[in-house]
Design a protein around this motif. Sequence first.
Motif, PDB file in Angstrom:
ATOM      1  N   GLN B 255       0.822  -1.208   0.000  1.00 40.85           N
ATOM      2  CA  GLN B 255       0.000   0.000   0.000  1.00 40.85           C
ATOM      3  C   GLN B 255       0.862   1.267   0.000  1.00 40.85           C
ATOM      4  O   GLN B 255       0.484   2.272  -0.565  1.00 40.85           O
ATOM      5  N   MET B 256       2.019   1.181   0.676  1.00 33.38           N
ATOM      6  CA  MET B 256       2.879   2.369   0.725  1.00 33.38           C
ATOM      7  C   MET B 256       3.815   2.433  -0.474  1.00 33.38           C
ATOM      8  O   MET B 256       4.391   3.473  -0.755  1.00 33.38           O
ATOM      9  N   GLY B 257       3.993   1.290  -1.147  1.00 36.01           N
ATOM     10  CA  GLY B 257       4.947   1.253  -2.260  1.00 36.01           C
ATOM     11  C   GLY B 257       6.385   1.291  -1.778  1.00 36.01           C
ATOM     12  O   GLY B 257       7.245   1.893  -2.410  1.00 36.01           O
ATOM     13  N   VAL B 258       6.663   0.657  -0.639  1.00 35.45           N
ATOM     14  CA  VAL B 258       8.055   0.575  -0.173  1.00 35.45           C
ATOM     15  C   VAL B 258       8.495  -0.883  -0.200  1.00 35.45           C
ATOM     16  O   VAL B 258       7.667  -1.787  -0.271  1.00 35.45           O
ATOM     17  N   GLU B 259       9.794  -1.097  -0.141  1.00 30.64           N
ATOM     18  CA  GLU B 259      10.307  -2.467  -0.165  1.00 30.64           C
ATOM     19  C   GLU B 259      10.009  -3.164   1.161  1.00 30.64           C
ATOM     20  O   GLU B 259      10.163  -2.575   2.225  1.00 30.64           O
ATOM     21  N   LEU B 260       9.606  -4.413   1.052  1.00 34.24           N
ATOM     22  CA  LEU B 260       9.460  -5.255   2.232  1.00 34.24           C
ATOM     23  C   LEU B 260      10.754  -6.036   2.370  1.00 34.24           C
ATOM     24  O   LEU B 260      11.073  -6.847   1.514  1.00 34.24           O
ATOM     25  N   VAL B 261      11.511  -5.779   3.414  1.00 29.49           N
ATOM     26  CA  VAL B 261      12.808  -6.439   3.523  1.00 29.49           C
ATOM     27  C   VAL B 261      12.853  -7.372   4.721  1.00 29.49           C
ATOM     28  O   VAL B 261      12.096  -7.228   5.675  1.00 29.49           O
ATOM     29  N   GLN B 262      13.734  -8.348   4.645  1.00 23.38           N
ATOM     30  CA  GLN B 262      14.038  -9.198   5.786  1.00 23.38           C
ATOM     31  C   GLN B 262      15.469  -8.873   6.214  1.00 23.38           C
ATOM     32  O   GLN B 262      16.218  -8.244   5.456  1.00 23.38           O
ATOM     33  N   GLY B 263      15.831  -9.327   7.397  1.00 21.86           N
ATOM     34  CA  GLY B 263      17.166  -9.016   7.907  1.00 21.86           C
ATOM     35  C   GLY B 263      18.263  -9.342   6.924  1.00 21.86           C
ATOM     36  O   GLY B 263      19.209  -8.593   6.744  1.00 21.86           O
ATOM     37  N   ARG B 264      18.108 -10.467   6.236  1.00 23.69           N
ATOM     38  CA  ARG B 264      19.188 -10.880   5.340  1.00 23.69           C
ATOM     39  C   ARG B 264      19.304 -10.016   4.088  1.00 23.69           C
ATOM     40  O   ARG B 264      20.261 -10.144   3.338  1.00 23.69           O
ATOM     41  N   ASP B 265      18.322  -9.136   3.859  1.00 25.44           N
ATOM     42  CA  ASP B 265      18.424  -8.218   2.717  1.00 25.44           C
ATOM     43  C   ASP B 265      19.259  -6.987   3.060  1.00 25.44           C
ATOM     44  O   ASP B 265      19.625  -6.218   2.182  1.00 25.44           O
ATOM     45  N   LEU B 266      19.490  -6.779   4.360  1.00 25.65           N
ATOM     46  CA  LEU B 266      20.145  -5.550   4.791  1.00 25.65           C
ATOM     47  C   LEU B 266      21.555  -5.849   5.287  1.00 25.65           C
ATOM     48  O   LEU B 266      21.840  -6.942   5.767  1.00 25.65           O
ATOM     49  N   LEU B 267      22.425  -4.845   5.175  1.00 24.45           N
ATOM     50  CA  LEU B 267      23.747  -4.969   5.778  1.00 24.45           C
ATOM     51  C   LEU B 267      24.213  -3.581   6.155  1.00 24.45           C
ATOM     52  O   LEU B 267      23.722  -2.575   5.647  1.00 24.45           O
ATOM     53  N   VAL B 268      25.144  -3.536   7.096  1.00 24.55           N
ATOM     54  CA  VAL B 268      25.652  -2.253   7.545  1.00 24.55           C
ATOM     55  C   VAL B 268      27.129  -2.169   7.178  1.00 24.55           C
ATOM     56  O   VAL B 268      27.900  -3.086   7.451  1.00 24.55           O
ATOM     57  N   HIS B 269      27.497  -1.069   6.508  1.00 21.53           N
ATOM     58  CA  HIS B 269      28.899  -0.850   6.169  1.00 21.53           C
ATOM     59  C   HIS B 269      29.223   0.591   6.539  1.00 21.53           C
ATOM     60  O   HIS B 269      28.501   1.503   6.130  1.00 21.53           O
ATOM     61  N   ASP B 270      30.270   0.798   7.306  1.00 19.96           N
ATOM     62  CA  ASP B 270      30.623   2.148   7.780  1.00 19.96           C
ATOM     63  C   ASP B 270      29.427   2.864   8.402  1.00 19.96           C
ATOM     64  O   ASP B 270      29.181   4.041   8.121  1.00 19.96           O
ATOM     65  N   ASN B 271      28.669   2.152   9.213  1.00 21.67           N
ATOM     66  CA  ASN B 271      27.509   2.723   9.896  1.00 21.67           C
ATOM     67  C   ASN B 271      26.415   3.229   8.951  1.00 21.67           C
ATOM     68  O   ASN B 271      25.629   4.107   9.317  1.00 21.67           O
ATOM     69  N   ILE B 272      26.402   2.714   7.753  1.00 28.89           N
ATOM     70  CA  ILE B 272      25.304   3.045   6.840  1.00 28.89           C
ATOM     71  C   ILE B 272      24.599   1.744   6.480  1.00 28.89           C
ATOM     72  O   ILE B 272      25.249   0.722   6.272  1.00 28.89           O
ATOM     73  N   VAL B 273      23.267   1.807   6.474  1.00 25.72           N
ATOM     74  CA  VAL B 273      22.491   0.605   6.181  1.00 25.72           C
ATOM     75  C   VAL B 273      22.226   0.531   4.680  1.00 25.72           C
ATOM     76  O   VAL B 273      21.835   1.530   4.067  1.00 25.72           O
ATOM     77  N   TYR B 274      22.488  -0.635   4.124  1.00 28.72           N
ATOM     78  CA  TYR B 274      22.203  -0.852   2.705  1.00 28.72           C
ATOM     79  C   TYR B 274      21.287  -2.045   2.537  1.00 28.72           C
ATOM     80  O   TYR B 274      21.265  -2.939   3.383  1.00 28.72           O
ATOM     81  N   MET B 275      20.565  -2.062   1.398  1.00 25.80           N
ATOM     82  CA  MET B 275      19.886  -3.297   1.050  1.00 25.80           C
ATOM     83  C   MET B 275      20.478  -3.839  -0.249  1.00 25.80           C
ATOM     84  O   MET B 275      20.945  -3.086  -1.101  1.00 25.80           O
TER      85      MET B 275
END
Lengths: 318, 488
Positions: B255-275
């Motif tokens: 409904q919002m048109g945003v990505e539905l992510v799970q933990g394994r889709d995300l990672l943190v590098h240099d304190n920045i979150v990426y998918m």
Amino acid sequence: MLSRVADSLYWIGRYLERAEHSIRVLDVSLNLMLERPETRPEGRSHRLMHILMVPKILQRGEPDDLVDMMCFDVANSASIAACIGAARENARQVRDEISSEQWQKLNQLYHNMMEMRSEQSYATVSDLLQTLHDGLHLFEGVTDTTMLHGEGWHFIRAGRYMERSTAIATLLVLYYPHAFNIPGGVIESTQYLEWVGLLRCCTAFEAFCTVYTTDITPERVLEFLLLNPLFPHSLRYSVNCLFDALSGIQTERRRYPSDELARRAGKLQASLSFAQIDEILEQDTAGYLRDVLEQSRMIQELIYRLYISYSVDTALAV
Amino acid sequence: MATTRLPPPYDAALPDYHIDGAYDEMFGADGRVRPEYEKLLQAFLDMPADELQARKLSSDASFMTQGVTFTVYGREEGTERIFPYDLLPRLITGKEWEQIEKGLMQRITALNLFLHDVYHEGKIFSDNVVPREVVYTCKHFRREMRGLQVPRNIYIAITGTDLLRLDNGEFVVLEDNLRVPSGVSYMLTNRRAMKRTLPNLFLSYRIRPIDHYSQLLLSTLRSLAPEGRPEPTIVLLTPGVYNSAYFEHTYLARQMGVELVQGRDLLVHDNIVYMRTTAGLRRVDVIYRRVDDDFCDPLAFRSDSILGVAGLLNAYRAGNVTLANAFGTGLADDKAIYAWVPQIIRYYLHEDPILNNVETYLLTDARKRQHVIENLEKMVVKPVGESGGYGMLVGPASTSEEREKFKDLIQADPRNFIAQPVLNFSRAPCLIGDHIEPRHVDLRPYILFGDQINIVPGGLTRVALQRGSLVVNSSQGGGSKDTWVLES
């Protein structure tokens, strides 16, 4: 698009195509068994299980109920229930990425199947297979008419056509020694039935007749299933569609150079587009088919390396 | 409890409808229909039983194929059920709603100030309003949050407060759900089912719309983006398909048109979150997380969690990503803190609470504990840090064995429980089989807190479908119905 989502969509395409293929092969084989009950039934069911990619451990001996094992046995990863179930699990993972119609059709198909299994509520096996087949077609239909024809759609198609080309090549590899080794060139009626069966496994019989008439020869069957440019279940057509799907993904993802993938897929496509059946028959045909399978495997590996399981450091370096 | 039947003409039409001490949403104590319910009741009485059934079946079937299901824990893994849906809407007048809305805004504002204070100066402690000890012993207190600056100072962007209506008609707060409240998708799909099933009835009332919830949610999340990210990438973090609310997560993401992510889709590098996307790594700015604190970051919280993202807390501390809700908000919906909320409201806002609390006994107080233990069969005992109706004792429905067990549990760890008197909360008409009977209901409005506070009119009305039952949780056999707030 999330890599995980692409992964799921690709496998929805593969699993459903596999289910559809299994349904047809099973239906055709059951029919053939009616025609020729006397000749080596164990050899046939053995080959059938090979074609359907039943795990080795389940292939021992003659199953008491082939239909149950192939339709409903979820312990058998090649069964239709297992394939549809796996496709649905993947769809559940990406429910926000596919259209509601797609989810509803697939979910309905799954619930119908489970209900038919628990209540044995089908008149004949043929009815059962037909109902499942219809459900799969319905899903394909709504996939094409309700989903955005963007990256996700291309991934589903890539999966579908990867599975289809693999299935056709596998089918021919396994059929080849039986159906095409004609001692002394004498054509028997049983041989004829085999070929019709093979064509029917690929829904190709009617289309074949349109092109060649019912005058069936091994060369023509092979030519049709391998190289026909217009028939949706020929190897060439499937590889063309796979190539298109990959180009579609590539167009949407300009950032990444995918030379190796494009080259591999293009090479396979070109080799089929410009091949002649005489050349293929002159060489080791089964070997040729196995090479096609190897190339497909390589293409899948590249898809994964490029879009899905790339290393973080590669991605950060770009 | 004494029950009376309805006076004519309704006694014949509704033979199973009894009025007792509880507030009835449709009938006054004198047995007269409340004016707002007249049209509704008439419409249902006029409808032939088979047509009613047909409509009910068609709405059930559509929920099943849409996969509007939830997963029941403690049964075979992945048991999917539809959330039972009742055809009769619950009505709230414009005037009643106005009061509820004001009360919720006041309460959420105060609780947010409280969270900020607790995680910064702690003035409420030094002014001796709430004892430090109560807060620091909360299961959901997160030391990691101390001194952390959250965007716009908003900790609780998305909440759902459970309200009950007492026998005098007053709405009171039963629970604040400040962590990851669910159910809003049922509110939205119930409304859609209602419009499809009974369009004419719907049309005959003037009902305040709720369909813009997803849009409000999106703008709330956007307003909380980190500084310097004018076009934030927003994602919804789900624990995955086996979570009981997975349907809701997909629904809202879509409904919002945003990505539905799970933990394994995300990672943190240099304190920045990426998918991880097919086009490489993409930076994430706002995470609407539907994963509990404990599971969000295996480096900071539970190390065995595979649902979270390693390094998320550090990225959050660095101000590179917003989490909604913030970590550590669960302390303010701890049921022992709940008892202090009236004081909290007075302390921060210098106002009297508009919505009252339910009387609550803190069991750390020896005298109250004794009283509760002696009267367990008249009490509801709840663990302070749980939600969803798990692990509670409902006195009147309990066996003496269960009561003995709870006595021991309470004696062993009094801080872990609170007790409340059994409440005779309101009942609303429901379609049970082919006739109408009253069932107990609560109300969970959803409050969005970004650059402003938004509450879509109504919320989720949950129903205890068993006759006489007081438990409305979906996991415990509850259902739901559409909630109509009428234009005044």
